[in-house]
Design a protein around this motif. Structure first.
Motif, PDB file in Angstrom:
ATOM      1  N   UNK A   1       0.840  -1.180   0.000  1.00  0.00           N
ATOM      2  CA  UNK A   1       0.000   0.000   0.000  1.00  0.00           C
ATOM      3  C   UNK A   1       0.884   1.242   0.000  1.00  0.00           C
ATOM      4  N   UNK A   2       0.419   2.256  -0.728  1.00  0.00           N
ATOM      5  CA  UNK A   2       1.172   3.498  -0.827  1.00  0.00           C
ATOM      6  C   UNK A   2       1.219   4.210   0.525  1.00  0.00           C
ATOM      7  N   UNK A   3       2.299   4.941   0.735  1.00  0.00           N
ATOM      8  CA  UNK A   3       2.418   5.747   1.944  1.00  0.00           C
ATOM      9  C   UNK A   3       2.025   7.174   1.561  1.00  0.00           C
ATOM     10  N   UNK A   4       0.894   7.609   2.053  1.00  0.00           N
ATOM     11  CA  UNK A   4       0.357   8.917   1.686  1.00  0.00           C
ATOM     12  C   UNK A   4       0.901  10.005   2.601  1.00  0.00           C
ATOM     13  N   UNK A   5       1.016  11.196   2.045  1.00  0.00           N
ATOM     14  CA  UNK A   5       1.525  12.353   2.779  1.00  0.00           C
ATOM     15  C   UNK A   5       0.407  13.295   3.220  1.00  0.00           C
ATOM     16  N   UNK A   6      -0.603  13.455   2.341  1.00  0.00           N
ATOM     17  CA  UNK A   6      -1.684  14.405   2.626  1.00  0.00           C
ATOM     18  C   UNK A   6      -2.982  13.851   2.046  1.00  0.00           C
ATOM     19  N   UNK A   7      -3.949  13.630   2.921  1.00  0.00           N
ATOM     20  CA  UNK A   7      -5.233  13.031   2.542  1.00  0.00           C
ATOM     21  C   UNK A   7      -6.327  14.087   2.654  1.00  0.00           C
ATOM     22  N   UNK A   8      -7.083  14.255   1.568  1.00  0.00           N
ATOM     23  CA  UNK A   8      -8.238  15.139   1.569  1.00  0.00           C
ATOM     24  C   UNK A   8      -9.492  14.288   1.694  1.00  0.00           C
ATOM     25  N   UNK A   9     -10.302  14.572   2.713  1.00  0.00           N
ATOM     26  CA  UNK A   9     -11.535  13.824   2.954  1.00  0.00           C
ATOM     27  C   UNK A   9     -12.705  14.709   2.545  1.00  0.00           C
ATOM     28  N   UNK A  10     -13.450  14.269   1.538  1.00  0.00           N
ATOM     29  CA  UNK A  10     -14.618  15.009   1.071  1.00  0.00           C
ATOM     30  C   UNK A  10     -15.840  14.473   1.807  1.00  0.00           C
ATOM     31  N   UNK A  11     -16.474  15.338   2.579  1.00  0.00           N
ATOM     32  CA  UNK A  11     -17.619  14.933   3.395  1.00  0.00           C
ATOM     33  C   UNK A  11     -18.884  15.631   2.910  1.00  0.00           C
ATOM     34  N   UNK A  12     -19.990  14.877   2.887  1.00  0.00           N
ATOM     35  CA  UNK A  12     -21.270  15.485   2.517  1.00  0.00           C
ATOM     36  C   UNK A  12     -22.065  15.915   3.748  1.00  0.00           C
ATOM     37  N   UNK A  13     -21.513  15.714   4.929  1.00  0.00           N
ATOM     38  CA  UNK A  13     -22.098  16.091   6.216  1.00  0.00           C
ATOM     39  C   UNK A  13     -23.371  15.309   6.551  1.00  0.00           C
ATOM     40  N   UNK A  14     -23.556  14.173   5.893  1.00  0.00           N
ATOM     41  CA  UNK A  14     -24.679  13.302   6.221  1.00  0.00           C
ATOM     42  C   UNK A  14     -24.308  12.462   7.437  1.00  0.00           C
ATOM     43  N   UNK A  15     -25.250  11.646   7.896  1.00  0.00           N
ATOM     44  CA  UNK A  15     -24.986  10.766   9.031  1.00  0.00           C
ATOM     45  C   UNK A  15     -23.862   9.786   8.729  1.00  0.00           C
ATOM     46  N   UNK A  16     -23.653   9.483   7.451  1.00  0.00           N
ATOM     47  CA  UNK A  16     -22.627   8.515   7.057  1.00  0.00           C
ATOM     48  C   UNK A  16     -21.229   9.123   6.997  1.00  0.00           C
ATOM     49  N   UNK A  17     -21.115  10.441   7.150  1.00  0.00           N
ATOM     50  CA  UNK A  17     -19.811  11.104   7.061  1.00  0.00           C
ATOM     51  C   UNK A  17     -18.805  10.540   8.054  1.00  0.00           C
ATOM     52  N   UNK A  18     -19.287  10.134   9.221  1.00  0.00           N
ATOM     53  CA  UNK A  18     -18.380   9.603  10.238  1.00  0.00           C
ATOM     54  C   UNK A  18     -17.686   8.330   9.756  1.00  0.00           C
ATOM     55  N   UNK A  19     -18.390   7.500   8.984  1.00  0.00           N
ATOM     56  CA  UNK A  19     -17.793   6.274   8.449  1.00  0.00           C
ATOM     57  C   UNK A  19     -16.624   6.606   7.515  1.00  0.00           C
ATOM     58  N   UNK A  20     -16.834   7.608   6.675  1.00  0.00           N
ATOM     59  CA  UNK A  20     -15.794   8.035   5.729  1.00  0.00           C
ATOM     60  C   UNK A  20     -14.617   8.624   6.491  1.00  0.00           C
TER      61      UNK A  20
END
Length: 146
Positions: A1-20
Motif C-alpha cells: 500500500x502506498x504511503x500517503x503524505x496528505x489526505x483530503x476527505x470530502x464529506x457530505x455532512x450526512x450521518x454517514x460522514x463519520x464512516x468516511x
C-alpha cells in the motif's frame, strides 16, 4: 500500500460522514499523513436553475455558516486545524479536484452509497471525483442507517 503524505476527505455532512472520516483517520494514522477535510455546497443558482430573480447571497452565506458548524461538530473529537477544514461553494467534483491540487494531496477519500440502476447512470460525486482526480481516490462504501 502506498504511503500517503496528505489526505483530503470530502464529506457530505450526512450521518454517514463519520464512516468516511474514520476510514481516512485510520489511513492517515498508518501513513503518518496530514488530514484535510472538505465540504462543497452547490451554488443555489445551480440548484434552482438560476432563473429566480431574487438575491440568494444571504441564504448561501447561511448555508455556508451552517455547513462549517456541522463540520466543526464532526471534528470536535479529533485534532484538525481550521486551516485544514474547507467549506467551499461550487460544483462538488470540480472543487474537490481543485482543493486536492492546491493542497498537494496524494489521496482523496469520498463516500459511496453504491447506487445502482438509474442513479448509477446519472453519476455521483464519488464517480465525478474519481474520473478527474490527479491523485489516488478511495471510495468508502457507506452503510445507511436502519
Amino acid at each position: 500500500m502506498a504511503k500517503y503524505q496528505h489526505i483530503l476527505v470530502a464529506l457530505d455532512l450526512s450521518e454517514e460522514s463519520d464512516q468516511v472520516l474514520q476510514q481516512a483517520i485510520e489511513l492517515a494514522t498508518n501513513s503518518g499523513a496530514k488530514l484535510s477535510l472538505a465540504h462543497v455546497i452547490e451554488p443555489l443558482t445551480f440548484a434552482y436553475g438560476g432563473d429566480i430573480p431574487v438575491d440568494l447571497t444571504e441564504v448561501q452565506e447561511q448555508l455556508q455558516v451552517q455547513a462549517q458548524e456541522q463540520l466543526d461538530k464532526i471534528v470536535s473529537n479529533i485534532t484538525i486545524g481550521t486551516h485544514n477544514q474547507h467549506v467551499v461553494i461550487g460544483q462538488p467534483a470540480a472543487e474537490i479536484h481543485r482543493l486536492a491540487e492546491e493542497e498537494d494531496c496524494d489521496l482523496v477519500v469520498v463516500g459511496s452509497h453504491g447506487r445502482r440502476g438509474l442513479a448509477l447512470l446519472l453519476g455521483s460525486t464519488a464517480n465525478g471525483v474519481l474520473h478527474g482526480a490527479k491523485c489516488d481516490v478511495l471510495a468508502v462504501r457507506v452503510s445507511l442507517p436502519e
